[in-house]
Design an enzyme around this catalytic site. Structure first.
Site, PDB file in Angstrom:
ATOM      1  N   ARG A 125     -85.425 -49.238 -40.805  1.00 31.04           N
ATOM      2  CA  ARG A 125     -83.989 -49.539 -40.908  1.00 31.04           C
ATOM      3  C   ARG A 125     -83.295 -48.325 -41.510  1.00 31.04           C
ATOM      4  NH1 ARG A 125     -80.641 -51.134 -44.897  1.00 31.04           N
ATOM      5  NH2 ARG A 125     -79.014 -52.679 -44.453  1.00 31.04           N
ATOM      6  N   LYS A 173     -82.407 -44.221 -50.011  1.00 27.58           N
ATOM      7  CA  LYS A 173     -82.581 -44.936 -51.283  1.00 27.58           C
ATOM      8  C   LYS A 173     -82.875 -43.996 -52.456  1.00 27.58           C
ATOM      9  CE  LYS A 173     -83.083 -49.538 -49.622  1.00 27.58           C
ATOM     10  NZ  LYS A 173     -83.920 -50.642 -49.157  1.00 27.58           N
TER      11      LYS A 173
HETATM   12  N1  PMM Z   1     -82.021 -52.726 -48.077  1.00 27.84           N
HETATM   13  C1  PMM Z   1     -80.685 -52.798 -48.139  1.00 27.84           C
HETATM   14  C2  PMM Z   1     -79.997 -53.736 -47.364  1.00 27.84           C
HETATM   15  N2  PMM Z   1     -80.666 -54.553 -46.507  1.00 27.84           N
HETATM   16  N3  PMM Z   1     -82.696 -55.269 -45.554  1.00 27.84           N
HETATM   17  C3  PMM Z   1     -84.022 -55.195 -45.492  1.00 27.84           C
HETATM   18  N4  PMM Z   1     -84.703 -55.983 -44.641  1.00 27.84           N
HETATM   19  N5  PMM Z   1     -84.742 -54.335 -46.266  1.00 27.84           N
HETATM   20  C4  PMM Z   1     -84.126 -53.509 -47.157  1.00 27.84           C
HETATM   21  O1  PMM Z   1     -84.829 -52.779 -47.874  1.00 27.84           O
HETATM   22  C5  PMM Z   1     -82.719 -53.555 -47.244  1.00 27.84           C
HETATM   23  C6  PMM Z   1     -82.018 -54.464 -46.425  1.00 27.84           C
HETATM   24  C7  PMM Z   1     -79.975 -51.856 -49.059  1.00 27.84           C
HETATM   25  O2  PMM Z   1     -78.695 -51.607 -48.788  1.00 27.84           O
HETATM   26  P1  PMM Z   1     -78.080 -50.464 -47.792  1.00 27.84           P
HETATM   27  O3  PMM Z   1     -77.783 -51.141 -46.499  1.00 27.84           O
HETATM   28  O4  PMM Z   1     -76.866 -50.053 -48.501  1.00 27.84           O
HETATM   29  O5  PMM Z   1     -79.075 -49.384 -47.621  1.00 27.84           O
END
Ligand code: PMM
Length: 286
Positions: free
Chosen positions: A265, A225
């Site tokens: 994640r 990020k």
């Molecule tokens: N960030 C992204 C996508 N899904 N789900 C959760 N639970 N928490 C997050 O911070 C989150 C998410 C951002 O998108 P990316 O998959 O491109 O990193």
């Protein structure tokens, strides 16, 4: 709700004896961090299996980019992207999470074998989401969210980011429980980068203990990020591209695991799989 002891368990999901690793498969042409690479169904399935081979405990499949400024995909397209990937990975025995703000996508994903619904809006984007998750009896990630990607940067205004995120998450948890989702199935997530600037994200990472006081297992999703780009570049310099932020991501994984996160994640799994094992070993020696 009682204060969490240990990292907590989520009813309906396996238990891990350390912080779990959630690998990301974005079936999108435009995700900020790995956009377009796994857009094809076959490539996305293979990528999910590769993440498991690299040490992922769960795989999070998403068909809609949530990067700042992104516009929404329509439901039919999201279903087309996500469902075959969820079905095939679940059939292969993978614990699959579906990353969606749409109730129909969540419902069909659970029918196709998804074990967890990960809604970055915490049930706010689609009024049918909470009833659908409640009826399916699915575990549910409630993330801190203040609005869609088009507008979220303008909502990054806080007096005390940690206290406000905790309070807003508590309100969402109450709404989700009132809507029929069992508290034992809820996971909370501070939503790093969603209506937050780099300083807000760092404050939240520094105070994961206050999020854990919500009494539910905590998911931390820092992978690649913007705030990591800012940390690596330093004041006023251009941040490195998203794919050069994996070592920094693994550092956050170790810190999160040590702070008691239930799961992290990440896009690049291998270094994080090592990080959470190191954190467990350190915990064991404490
Ligand atoms: N960030 C992204 C996508 N899904 N789900 C959760 N639970 N928490 C997050 O911070 C989150 C998410 C951002 O998108 P990316 O998959 O491109 O990193």
């Amino acid at each position: 709700m009682s204060t969490l002891r240990g990292r907590g368990t989520v009813q309906g999901l396996p238990e891990w004896d350390r912080c779990a690793v959630m690998g990301v498969v974005n079936v999108t042409p435009d995700s900020f961090s790995d956009g377009g690479r796994w857009f094809d169904t076959t490539a996305a399935i293979k990528h999910g299996l590769d993440l498991v081979a690299a040490g992922a405990d769960l795989v999070d499949v998403g068909g809609e980019s949530t990067r700042p400024g992104a516009s929404r995909v329509d439901e039919a397209e999201e279903l087309r992207r996500v469902i075959p990937v969820v079905r095939e990975l679940a059939q292969e025995g993978v614990t699959v999470s579906v990353d969606t703000m749409r109730a129909r996508v969540a419902e069909q994903s659970v029918a196709a074998g998804a074990a967890l619904v990960n809604d970055v809006s915490g049930g706010l984007a689609d009024p049918d989401m909470i009833p659908v998750v409640a009826a399916a009896g699915a575990p549910f990630v409630v993330m801190h969210w203040r609005g869609f990607s088009e507008s979220m940067n303008s909502r990054a205004v806080y007096e005390d980011v940690v206290a406000e995120v905790v309070a807003e998450l508590r309100t969402r948890m109450d709404a989700v429980v009132a809507g029929g989702v069992a508290p034992e199935r809820i996971v909370v997530d501070p939503g790093l980068g969603f209506a937050k600037d780099a300083a807000h994200d760092l404050s939240l990472v520094a105070h994961l203990d206050e999020l854990r006081a919500l009494g539910r297992p905590l998911l931390v999703a820092a992978s690649r990020k913007r705030f990591l780009g800012h940390v690596l570049a330093g004041e006023g310099a251009a941040p490195p591209p998203a794919r050069e932020r994996d070592a920094a991501t693994a550092a956050i994984s170790a810190l999160s695991a040590r702070a008691g996160a239930w799961a992290v994640r990440v896009h690049e799994v291998r270094a994080t799989a090592d990080a959470v094992r190191v954190a467990r070993a350190v915990e064991g020696a404490a």
